[in-house]
Design a protein around this motif. Structure first.
Motif, PDB file in Angstrom:
ATOM      1  N   ILE A 176       0.842  -1.200   0.000  1.00  0.00           N
ATOM      2  CA  ILE A 176       0.000   0.000   0.000  1.00  0.00           C
ATOM      3  C   ILE A 176       0.877   1.249   0.000  1.00  0.00           C
ATOM      4  N   SER A 177       1.915   1.256   0.831  1.00  0.00           N
ATOM      5  CA  SER A 177       2.829   2.403   0.869  1.00  0.00           C
ATOM      6  C   SER A 177       3.445   2.667  -0.491  1.00  0.00           C
ATOM      7  N   GLU A 178       3.898   1.611  -1.147  1.00  0.00           N
ATOM      8  CA  GLU A 178       4.537   1.775  -2.457  1.00  0.00           C
ATOM      9  C   GLU A 178       3.552   2.289  -3.502  1.00  0.00           C
ATOM     10  N   LEU A 179       2.344   1.734  -3.524  1.00  0.00           N
ATOM     11  CA  LEU A 179       1.381   2.153  -4.542  1.00  0.00           C
ATOM     12  C   LEU A 179       0.846   3.565  -4.288  1.00  0.00           C
ATOM     13  N   VAL A 180       0.634   3.930  -3.033  1.00  0.00           N
ATOM     14  CA  VAL A 180       0.184   5.291  -2.733  1.00  0.00           C
ATOM     15  C   VAL A 180       1.303   6.283  -3.048  1.00  0.00           C
ATOM     16  N   THR A 181       2.534   5.925  -2.713  1.00  0.00           N
ATOM     17  CA  THR A 181       3.669   6.783  -3.052  1.00  0.00           C
ATOM     18  C   THR A 181       3.751   6.985  -4.558  1.00  0.00           C
ATOM     19  N   ASN A 182       3.639   5.904  -5.323  1.00  0.00           N
ATOM     20  CA  ASN A 182       3.672   6.020  -6.785  1.00  0.00           C
ATOM     21  C   ASN A 182       2.523   6.879  -7.300  1.00  0.00           C
ATOM     22  N   ALA A 183       1.338   6.689  -6.732  1.00  0.00           N
ATOM     23  CA  ALA A 183       0.181   7.481  -7.163  1.00  0.00           C
ATOM     24  C   ALA A 183       0.440   8.972  -6.933  1.00  0.00           C
ATOM     25  N   ILE A 184       1.032   9.291  -5.797  1.00  0.00           N
ATOM     26  CA  ILE A 184       1.319  10.695  -5.475  1.00  0.00           C
ATOM     27  C   ILE A 184       2.409  11.255  -6.387  1.00  0.00           C
ATOM     28  N   LEU A 185       3.455  10.473  -6.606  1.00  0.00           N
ATOM     29  CA  LEU A 185       4.586  10.950  -7.408  1.00  0.00           C
ATOM     30  C   LEU A 185       4.266  11.069  -8.889  1.00  0.00           C
ATOM     31  N   TYR A 186       3.451  10.136  -9.411  1.00  0.00           N
ATOM     32  CA  TYR A 186       3.273  10.049 -10.853  1.00  0.00           C
ATOM     33  C   TYR A 186       1.874  10.409 -11.351  1.00  0.00           C
ATOM     34  N   GLY A 187       0.924  10.583 -10.442  1.00  0.00           N
ATOM     35  CA  GLY A 187      -0.415  11.002 -10.861  1.00  0.00           C
ATOM     36  C   GLY A 187      -0.359  12.431 -11.382  1.00  0.00           C
ATOM     37  N   ARG A 188      -1.036  12.679 -12.468  1.00  0.00           N
ATOM     38  CA  ARG A 188      -1.020  14.010 -13.079  1.00  0.00           C
ATOM     39  C   ARG A 188      -2.421  14.366 -13.561  1.00  0.00           C
ATOM     40  N   ALA A 189      -2.805  15.613 -13.353  1.00  0.00           N
ATOM     41  CA  ALA A 189      -4.089  16.100 -13.856  1.00  0.00           C
ATOM     42  C   ALA A 189      -4.004  17.613 -13.992  1.00  0.00           C
ATOM     43  N   GLU A 190      -4.831  18.158 -14.845  1.00  0.00           N
ATOM     44  CA  GLU A 190      -4.891  19.610 -15.048  1.00  0.00           C
ATOM     45  C   GLU A 190      -5.524  20.306 -13.840  1.00  0.00           C
ATOM     46  N   GLU A 191      -6.409  19.613 -13.150  1.00  0.00           N
ATOM     47  CA  GLU A 191      -7.135  20.193 -12.022  1.00  0.00           C
ATOM     48  C   GLU A 191      -6.788  19.423 -10.746  1.00  0.00           C
ATOM     49  N   PRO A 192      -7.189  19.940  -9.579  1.00  0.00           N
ATOM     50  CA  PRO A 192      -6.903  19.224  -8.334  1.00  0.00           C
ATOM     51  C   PRO A 192      -7.465  17.796  -8.377  1.00  0.00           C
ATOM     52  N   TRP A 193      -6.752  16.844  -7.783  1.00  0.00           N
ATOM     53  CA  TRP A 193      -7.133  15.435  -7.827  1.00  0.00           C
ATOM     54  C   TRP A 193      -6.812  14.771  -6.496  1.00  0.00           C
ATOM     55  N   LEU A 194      -7.341  13.568  -6.323  1.00  0.00           N
ATOM     56  CA  LEU A 194      -7.155  12.801  -5.094  1.00  0.00           C
ATOM     57  C   LEU A 194      -6.706  11.382  -5.432  1.00  0.00           C
ATOM     58  N   VAL A 195      -6.147  10.710  -4.452  1.00  0.00           N
ATOM     59  CA  VAL A 195      -5.788   9.294  -4.542  1.00  0.00           C
ATOM     60  C   VAL A 195      -6.874   8.537  -3.790  1.00  0.00           C
ATOM     61  N   ARG A 196      -7.391   7.477  -4.382  1.00  0.00           N
ATOM     62  CA  ARG A 196      -8.409   6.652  -3.721  1.00  0.00           C
ATOM     63  C   ARG A 196      -7.834   5.259  -3.524  1.00  0.00           C
ATOM     64  N   VAL A 197      -7.986   4.744  -2.302  1.00  0.00           N
ATOM     65  CA  VAL A 197      -7.546   3.389  -1.969  1.00  0.00           C
ATOM     66  C   VAL A 197      -8.770   2.601  -1.527  1.00  0.00           C
ATOM     67  N   GLU A 198      -8.961   1.423  -2.116  1.00  0.00           N
ATOM     68  CA  GLU A 198     -10.084   0.542  -1.753  1.00  0.00           C
ATOM     69  C   GLU A 198      -9.529  -0.836  -1.451  1.00  0.00           C
ATOM     70  N   TRP A 199     -10.131  -1.522  -0.482  1.00  0.00           N
ATOM     71  CA  TRP A 199      -9.750  -2.906  -0.230  1.00  0.00           C
ATOM     72  C   TRP A 199     -11.002  -3.751  -0.117  1.00  0.00           C
ATOM     73  N   SER A 200     -10.903  -4.945  -0.725  1.00  0.00           N
ATOM     74  CA  SER A 200     -12.063  -5.827  -0.832  1.00  0.00           C
ATOM     75  C   SER A 200     -11.672  -7.255  -0.507  1.00  0.00           C
ATOM     76  N   ARG A 201     -12.662  -7.994  -0.091  1.00  0.00           N
ATOM     77  CA  ARG A 201     -12.518  -9.438   0.065  1.00  0.00           C
ATOM     78  C   ARG A 201     -13.171 -10.088  -1.146  1.00  0.00           C
TER      79      ARG A 201
END
Length: 145
Positions: free
Chosen positions: A55-80
């Motif tokens: 989770i740490s690695e994927l959230v870090t990657n999302a923050i570092l490499y996510g790009r958008a013209e407007e403000p954006w968020l990272v969403r994390v979901e976990w399922s069984r």
């Protein structure tokens, strides 16, 4: 790349939790804390440290490499999904930009997806239902049947 699409949207998939985070460095420890807090009541049987690292690695990657013209968020979901744990991390980047690197030994960064590949039973990258990209991992036998 492994394929974690198995079970995606299947009738036995149960969303256990989700969080929305700002694309800031302090969101990484927040994601770990909230995942631990909300997964505990579900009696998970897989190594939590491995899940927290992925989770740490994927959230870090999302923050570092996510790009958008407007403000954006990272969403994390976990399922069984049956006895499997599936974690999805959504960001505003493009799926084509996600790739596993093979950094030199003296390079400090670039091993996130290598770690996910080593620890998860499968992983997947593709377009997010929210726009942008989703990177998912699956841990088999996270629960006893």
């Amino acid at each position: 790349m492994n394929d974690a699409t198995e079970g995606c949207g299947s009738p036995d998939q149960e969303l256990l939790g989700a969080m929305t985070l700002y694309p800031l460095a302090e969101s990484v420890p927040r994601a770990r804390r909230w995942f631990l807090k909300f997964i505990e009541p579900h009696g998970i049987a897989c190594p939590l440290d491995d899940c927290l690292l992925m989770i740490s690695e994927l959230v870090t990657n999302a923050i570092l490499y996510g790009r958008a013209e407007e403000p954006w968020l990272v969403r994390v979901e976990w399922s069984r999904v049956g006895t499997r744990l599936r974690v999805d991390v959504h960001n505003a980047g493009l799926p084509a930009c996600v790739r596993m690197r093979r950094p030199a030994a003296d390079v400090a960064h670039g091993r996130g997806l290598c770690l996910v590949n080593a620890l998860a039973d499968s992983w997947h990258v593709g377009p997010s239902l929210f726009g942008g990209t989703v990177v998912s991992f699956v841990v088999a036998d996270a629960w006893q049947s």
